[in-house]
Design an enzyme around this catalytic site. Structure first.
Site, short mmCIF file in Angstrom:
data_model
loop_
_atom_site.label_atom_id
_atom_site.label_comp_id
_atom_site.label_asym_id
_atom_site.label_seq_id
_atom_site.Cartn_x
_atom_site.Cartn_y
_atom_site.Cartn_z
N CYS A 50 0.81 -1.21 0.00
CA CYS A 50 0.00 0.00 0.00
C CYS A 50 0.85 1.27 0.00
O CYS A 50 0.34 2.35 -0.30
CB CYS A 50 -0.95 0.01 1.20
SG CYS A 50 -0.11 -0.06 2.79
N HIS A 99 18.73 -2.42 1.36
CA HIS A 99 17.38 -1.84 1.30
C HIS A 99 16.32 -2.91 1.55
O HIS A 99 15.42 -2.70 2.38
CB HIS A 99 17.15 -1.19 -0.06
CG HIS A 99 15.76 -0.67 -0.25
ND1 HIS A 99 15.27 0.44 0.38
CD2 HIS A 99 14.72 -1.17 -0.99
CE1 HIS A 99 14.01 0.64 0.05
NE2 HIS A 99 13.65 -0.33 -0.78
#
Length: 574
Positions: A50, A99
């Site tokens: 989202c 990351h």
């Protein structure tokens, strides 16, 4: 080949851009397939949540890879490349690994420490495996990311640093009250039956709501979720399923509604919500006079006072500037209007602000440029000061807010793109929390000390993963070397049999085993040592040295690598 990630998230892009760039399930599959079909990429996977869209790929060229992945993201998201580029970030090699590991631990989440991202990473890997677009690199990367995330949650208190987006959203709806106290006895409507909606339903059930109604386009999935909720041992909630066309009617009964669907359009419009509130209260659900919606004010809750003219301000007639481009909240006579203007226009504006008379610059054309600019800007500031033409404030001053009525309907929108019309923020009697307001609220959320421990775990795991990948890089060369040695042994045994045709099976086997042991002992130390050296930073050159020293066929090495990669691509979901 090298790992590359190109993406955008709530940290790099505004929610409005994330909303437009969001990818449904079909678009994600097509993006992965098109990526591996592109020339620079051999493997690909998409991580879409989202608040992030990231494309991971194994590429053989960095610049070409960045260009190709950025273009593909733009094409499949429907947002133009020129518009999307300022919000994209790029990570390469160890930074890309760092990351993803940080993402898996919840360090990059909107709510730090939330654990739902692990399920989303697992789903991303499963999709890539189903499409056979995940080879050795991405399989190893995503599976290790899952292990790192689980380690962070088990070895530290990162769970205390944050919670799931659902829990955080409910806390925002409760507006500081205890969630269980706020939710107790309420009737809830959950729109959608996916992972996020299921989590929301379970969280509401544990919080003590009296009833949960589940609506979904696929009615069977809604029924299954309702059954799970009803049969739960840790809750005592009444749950039932309804089709999607029953949502308007169910909304009139609900106290709180949570929506998270994959719909591309709005599920709840402002008119539908307004009608629900008006039917319940008997009063119009319009925005109270003098109050701007939180969503329209960046969800900061600051209400802007109306702009008032400055003392002595004249009209805008004959102003040399384009006043339509002036930001709101400042006087058109002030520094906001003149920011970035060239010296000639600045001087004209200063003279106009003082007396309304423009200045002829032609007579001063021979004056030096930079010095002239500095003098004119200084003169303009002095003129503005004398004329009183300065901004009365840099930011809108907060004013007393008009009290809003207590909400009778609470809405939580966890979808991207949004399910609930943002205009609902303006309605009286409604409290709406969506991804944008959650992002604003989470920006100031405190970070637990455990976050530092997780960062150290990530750093250690990145180093270990890099060493393992460098060591794995030399494996095809070692396998090719041992294969060549086996061929030499087989050739020499065959030549021995030609010279000694009467050699019995027992002696032949003994000689063969002896020769193999000699070869194995000779190769053992150098192959073990070269793997150790290759695992160190800068160790990639040892594979080339080994191929050169033993004159190994490059195609043999490549075939071993392709065979291993093919096996990884056909591996089932983790």
């Amino acid at each position: 080949m090298s790992l590359l990630v190109v993406g955008l998230s709530h940290r790099s892009a505004p929610v409005s851009v994330l909303e437009r760039a969001s990818l449904n399930a079909d678009a994600q599959l097509k993006l992965v397939q098109d990526t591996v079909a592109a020339e620079p990429a051999a493997e690909a996977a998409v991580l879409a949540t989202c608040n992030r869209i990231e494309l991971y790929a194994d590429v053989d060229k960095f610049h070409a890879g960045v260009a190709e992945l950025s273009t593909l993201l733009a094409q499949h998201s429907g947002v133009g490349l020129e518009e999307l580029t300022p919000y994209l970030y790029v990570h390469y090699e160890d930074r890309a690994v760092h990351h993803l590991f940080s993402v898996a631990c919840g360090l990059d989440s909107m709510v730090v420490g939330e654990g739902q991202i692990l399920g989303q990473i697992k789903d991303s890997l499963a999709r890539a495996q189903d499409l056979h677009t995940a080879g050795r690199l991405l399989n190893d990367l995503f599976q290790q990311a899952l292990r790192v995330g689980k380690r962070a949650h088990s070895e530290t208190g990162i769970d205390r640093a944050g919670q799931s987006l659902v829990t955080f959203g409910l806390e925002q709806l409760a507006a500081g009250a205890d969630v269980r106290t706020w939710a107790g006895g309420k009737k809830a409507l959950v729109i959608g039956a996916g992972s996020m909606s299921s989590l929301a339903a379970a969280t509401l059930a544990r919080a003590g709501v009296a009833e949960i109604v589940v609506a979904n386009r696929t009615f069977e999935r809604a029924e299954r979720l309702a059954q799970i909720l009803s049969e739960g041992d840790d809750t005592d909630v009444l749950a039932r399923a309804v089709p999607m066309d029953a949502v308007p009617a169910e909304l009139t009964r609900a106290d709180v509604a949570v929506s998270c669907t994959g719909a591309t359009g709005l599920v709840l419009t402002a008119d539908a919500v307004a009608a629900t509130v008006e039917g319940r209260t008997g009063a119009p659900a319009a925005e109270p006079a003098g109050v701007r919606a939180a969503g329209d004010a960046g969800s900061t809750g600051v209400r802007e006072a109306a702009e008032t003219p400055l003392p002595g301000a004249g009209t805008d007639e004959n102003c040399p500037l384009d006043l339509s481009a002036v930001p709101s909240g400042f006087s058109v006579m002030g520094e906001a209007a003149v920011a970035g203007m060239d010296a000639a226009t600045l001087e004209q504006h200063g003279a106009w602000a003082a007396s309304g008379t423009t200045v002829d610059r032609s007579r001063e054309a021979g004056r030096p440029g930079p010095e002239t600019d500095a003098e004119l800007i200084t003169a303009l500031a002095a003129t503005a000061t004398r004329a009183g033409r300065i901004p009365e404030r840099r930011r809108p001053e907060p004013v007393a807010e008009v009290p809003r009525p207590q909400p009778v309907l609470f809405l939580l929108d966890l979808a991207m793109p949004r399910d609930i019309d943002a205009a609902v923020h303006r309605l009286a009697g409604v409290r709406l929390v969506d991804i944008e307001s959650l992002a604003d609220a989470s920006a100031d959320a405190p970070m637990a000390a455990d976050v530092d421990m997780v960062r150290r775990i990530v750093t250690d795991e990145v180093a270990a993963f890099g060493a393992a990948q460098r060591a794995a890089h030399i494996t095809p060369t070692v396998v090719a070397l041992r294969s060549m040695a086996a061929d030499v042994v087989a050739g020499e045994i065959a030549r021995l049999e030609g010279r000694l045709p009467g050699l019995d099976d027992k002696h032949r086997a003994e000689i063969t085993q002896t020769v193999k042991r000699v070869v194995d002992k000779l190769l053992h130390a150098p192959t073990v040592r070269v793997k150790q050296l290759a695992a160190e930073p800068g160790g990639a050159g040892y594979a080339d040295a080994l191929r050169t020293l033993f004159d190994l066929d490059p195609e043999t090495v490549a075939s071993v690598s392709r065979a291993e990669n093919s096996t990884e691509k056909n591996r089932g979901p983790a």
